[in-house]
Design a protein around this motif. Structure first.
Motif, PDB file in Angstrom:
ATOM      1  N   GLY B  57     -21.847  74.069  39.734  1.00  0.00           N
ATOM      2  CA  GLY B  57     -22.805  73.076  40.088  1.00  0.00           C
ATOM      3  C   GLY B  57     -23.352  73.547  41.412  1.00  0.00           C
ATOM      4  O   GLY B  57     -22.626  73.544  42.412  1.00  0.00           O
ATOM      5  N   GLN B  62     -27.348  73.982  37.078  1.00  0.00           N
ATOM      6  CA  GLN B  62     -26.023  73.475  36.731  1.00  0.00           C
ATOM      7  C   GLN B  62     -25.502  74.219  35.503  1.00  0.00           C
ATOM      8  O   GLN B  62     -26.190  74.287  34.491  1.00  0.00           O
ATOM      9  N   ASP B  64     -24.030  73.335  33.071  1.00  0.00           N
ATOM     10  CA  ASP B  64     -23.658  72.026  32.516  1.00  0.00           C
ATOM     11  C   ASP B  64     -23.056  72.113  31.114  1.00  0.00           C
ATOM     12  O   ASP B  64     -22.271  71.248  30.729  1.00  0.00           O
ATOM     13  N   ARG B  90     -23.130  66.040  38.630  1.00  0.00           N
ATOM     14  CA  ARG B  90     -23.182  65.450  37.299  1.00  0.00           C
ATOM     15  C   ARG B  90     -21.938  64.605  37.055  1.00  0.00           C
ATOM     16  O   ARG B  90     -20.867  64.881  37.582  1.00  0.00           O
TER      17      ARG B  90
END
Lengths: 553, 553
Positions: B57, B62, B64, B90
């Motif tokens: 991050g 990110q 993710d 997040r």
């Protein structure tokens, strides 16, 4: 709204300029490869008068085939270059100026060539842009000193230009990125060219950052700058090392650190497995290191003191030892080390508890410098290691130990230890009325003196007389008294008031060996874990291969 | 000599551990490729309880897919991880702690998740190692926070694992090197896998540093954090911008700089081509920049103010514009940008004249913080940009202008400008008796308050009332009076002594707009080179493609 855009503006001038130069070269090259014998002719095509040229003279390895070749170009074709060099180490670096090929110089460090820089300046042949530390020179590459040309050194390349820098990665990543990503021309000299990327031990610099490679006429020059022969460590240095370990490292619980180079710190490295062990300090101090791979660290590593070492560069002879200690050193999948001066400088500034190093002159306030008159020696990395980084926000026990009071607005500090003998030799006092750096600044009309470490950054002054805990000083006057108290029989030391000194000792602001429970008579060379280079080789189980100049057996 | 080597010691434990984990995974992978659907199972093989895990991050992009996947592993198999993350952005980053998969956290920044971190700490589910700036977190990766696993994000990879990070290179090089060169396992999620290295636009990370790649289920998340809509810039901000340009930039001849993000600095960027031009300053100030590619910088670039911009990261929508302005931005041979947060942080610390940014609270001495109670927001990069780097040794005109006296032992300083409106809104004064950061430190029993920028580093405080040239203060008391003089109708401002303030103005220690020859009535939005996002798009000749959330036409 106004849109005064100059719609005819060319935003690709750097790239087009590069493409033009490279296209003019096509008859002299074979793809990415400049044939060795064509290098001078190629430089005369690729480099233009006034260019900013990064030349990898760095602390250890030298792109010396490229520097020797640059010194052979015609000054009629190439002149007034602006050279940007971490280190000025070789005579041809300055020949460039004498011949008019280069004119301006931005640099960080110059050892043996420092006197000649001054002479060339006086002769009007060389103009110094600025003298930097390593890391601020790298920084400027990304701001206002962006290079048109980068001349670099690697061990091996494939035919596409993928580079294996070997354990001596050093400054290369920081230098190459600034050129490669702003349409500079990147040229690597290498010791060997292989056919395919799979023939390289690993890739340190991808081919897409590289324009040309050239096989050097001989392997690049590299010097063992960080090897200290234990035979030359004196009992006085052993005494200072004992004080450092007990009165500073143990007292403040120093977990992570950087050692400057010298016999003083070599003594400490060799005392950890003996004296340090006897104090029960193993695993409690000195666990993480940022430093070049000093051979004198081998016994501490072998006895389990050292959890990690991240290196600025490598050290000749240490390659096999490092490759066989991957739990300690940073190594690649191929097994060889990856050093990185930019990241190690970052680590040494923002992630370690302490810097300890020597210097040549200290004034009564605690300012210090290695500058002597007429020699523009530069800064290297010491000012960065030897200061308290104001941008640090995380804490550690040692760092917090420097906190002056309980206020939540007070910060901790990095420990910055000056470790010096009071006399350099029988005539030359380390403690001086005024640093030679000031005379130097007046001579060369510099706006400020080339001070290596400022008094305001120093937390401890350690001599053979004792330790001054100057971070505790409550006034400049007290600070001076504390430094005088450890300045021995130098003029500064003789100026001390014995009653004041006695009070400083009672208050714990100054500690003499006896205050630390250390007997001067115990400070024997027998305490060193190794007393010779041969001993270090033995400790390493033959993995350390000392260069010939250090062998005496 | 003693050689107490433990000859049975295994120096390859990290490497063997890595090889063992990877060999256990062979049935789940295809060479270097982890099939998308196997990622959770693969993580359960590769990651072990207690591992130190770097998760990308970072400020903008990110990893993710990898963070969402890590949140799906079984806490029975993987638990007590020690997460090391530049940015907590997040919700799944913190789900890891709620589920017991992770336990300890070292980080730099957390925007929207900052309140939840505090709650998880209070619930005993999350232990904070330390809160860092970006660069000190990278630094610790090379010292005492060396990762076992690195989970990273790139745009494209080839089948061998060569990575193209795209213009959003950001933190990736600093994160990957620490893992790749100490036998950590490096896993990249990418948006696309191509067959051959020649199908990649360029290589940012060589395959020999990478262990696995995995095609993400969707492109990695990236947020436009540095876009400010000119419509929201107020006349007051225009006034402050005019004062900044005339009373600071021009006065000190600021050549190179970093702008923090916010409407204040966006106003300055948009005033350079208009107000700055009218003062004849083009080419004399603001030539070199270290900052993210703010869209509000486009008019200054188009009108020829900007010679270079080096970027921490990229900004969504700016990709094509950057690729078409390679004379200004750092771009690769493929044309796309190369950002690099580590090097840009270095550049911003060691090579620029000035930092200017906003904050939420300033105390009477000039300490500032964006911390508000209960929110562990972290530091990001502001403390590094906003301090005077003590390791700097080269000078520039602006830097020397901060020199307090003519002594050769005095240094220049980096300009650190706090630019704030006296009120955040009608009820909330920016100038406070005590920073909320102190209450925060007491609440969480921190050894020191999370101060963003310390008073000792600030050189100028700029409000809509005027400029306090605090670098000239000769005492803490005078400093407080100077700050009070520009604190308007806040309680601090009301405490000022009008006679003292008048004297400060006469002495040039404080300047009000009229002292600078600026009429408040001239401070109109009409002076902005662009008054909307659409205007910026027009300035860019359609190259800037604003994200949908900023479009209103």
């Amino acid at each position: 709204m106004q849109t005064n855009t100059d719609s005819g503006h060319n935003w690709f001038s750097r790239r087009q300029n590069k493409e033009r130069r490279m296209s003019d070269l096509s008859h002299l090259v074979d793809g990415s490869i400049i044939p060795t014998e064509n290098i001078v002719a190629a430089m005369e095509q690729l480099i233009k008068p006034g260019d900013k040229v990064v030349l990898e003279g760095n602390n250890q390895k030298q792109a010396d085939f490229l520097s020797r070749s640059l010194a052979k170009v015609s000054p009629d074709k190439i002149n007034n270059l602006h050279m940007i060099m971490p280190s000025i180490s070789r005579s041809e670096h300055l020949d460039l100026f004498e011949m008019g090929i280069a004119r301006k110089l931005d640099f960080s460090f110059s050892g043996p060539q420092s006197l000649r820089i001054g002479q060339l300046m006086e002769d009007g042949l060389l103009e110094v842009g600025a003298i930097h530390t390593y890391i601020e020179l790298y920084a400027r590459l990304y701001v206002d000193l962006n290079p048109n040309i980068a001349l670099l050194a690697g061990f091996k390349a494939d035919r596409l230009g993928n580079i294996y820098t070997g354990p001596s990665t050093e400054d290369t990543p920081a230098l190459v990125e600034a050129a490669a990503f702003r349409d500079g021309i990147v040229i690597f000299q290498v010791n060997e060219i292989v056919d395919d990327v799979s023939d390289l031990p690993r890739v340190d610099i991808p081919a897409s950052w590289v324009d040309y490679i050239v096989l050097a006429d001989q392997p690049f020059f590299i010097e063992p700058l960080f090897t200290r022969d234990p035979r030359l460590i004196t009992p006085l240095q052993v005494l200072m090392g004992m004080m450092a370990i007990k009165g500073i490292y143990a007292k403040h619980q120093v977990q992570s650190l950087n050692h400057g180079i010298g016999f003083n710190t070599a003594a400490i490295e060799l005392l950890l497995p003996t004296y340090g062990e006897s104090l029960g300090l193993k695993g409690k101090i000195c666990r993480h290191w940022t430093l070049n791979p000093h051979p004198t660290l081998i016994p501490a590593i072998e006895t389990g003191w050292v959890e990690s070492v991240h290196c600025f560069g490598t050290e000749l002879g240490m390659e096999d030892y490092i490759a066989n200690r991957p739990d300690v050193f940073f190594t690649g999948k191929d097994g060889s080390m990856r050093s990185n001066r930019a990241f190690c400088q970052l680590a040494g500034q923002y992630a370690v508890d302490m810097f300890i190093g020597s210097t040549l002159q200290v004034d009564g306030d605690g300012n210090s410098s290695t500058v002597t008159r007429g020699r523009l020696a530069g800064f290297g990395g010491a000012p960065n290691m030897g200061h308290d980084p104001g941008g640090r926000r995380h804490s550690s026990p040692a760092w917090l130990d420097m906190k002056p009071d309980d206020s939540l607005l007070s910060k901790g500090r990095k420990l910055v230890v000056q470790m010096v003998e009071t006399y350099q030799d029988s005539n030359k006092s380390t403690f001086v009325e005024e640093l030679d750096a000031l005379a130097m600044a007046r001579d060369y009309k510099m706006p400020l003196a080339p001070v290596m470490i400022y008094a305001s950054d120093v937390t401890h002054v350690l001599t053979e007389e004792g330790i001054a805990y100057v971070y505790k000083a409550e006034s400049l006057e007290q600070r001076r008294a504390m430094i005088a108290a450890v300045a021995g029989v130098t003029p500064l030391g003789l100026s001390q008031n014995p009653e004041v000194t006695a009070q400083l000792r009672r208050d714990g602001l100054v500690a003499y060996p006896e205050d630390l429970g250390i007997r001067r008579s115990d400070a024997s060379r027998d305490l060193l874990a190794a007393s010779s280079i041969s001993d270090l080789e033995t400790w390493s189980n033959g993995l350390y291969k000392p260069p010939a100049k250090f062998r005496s057996w």
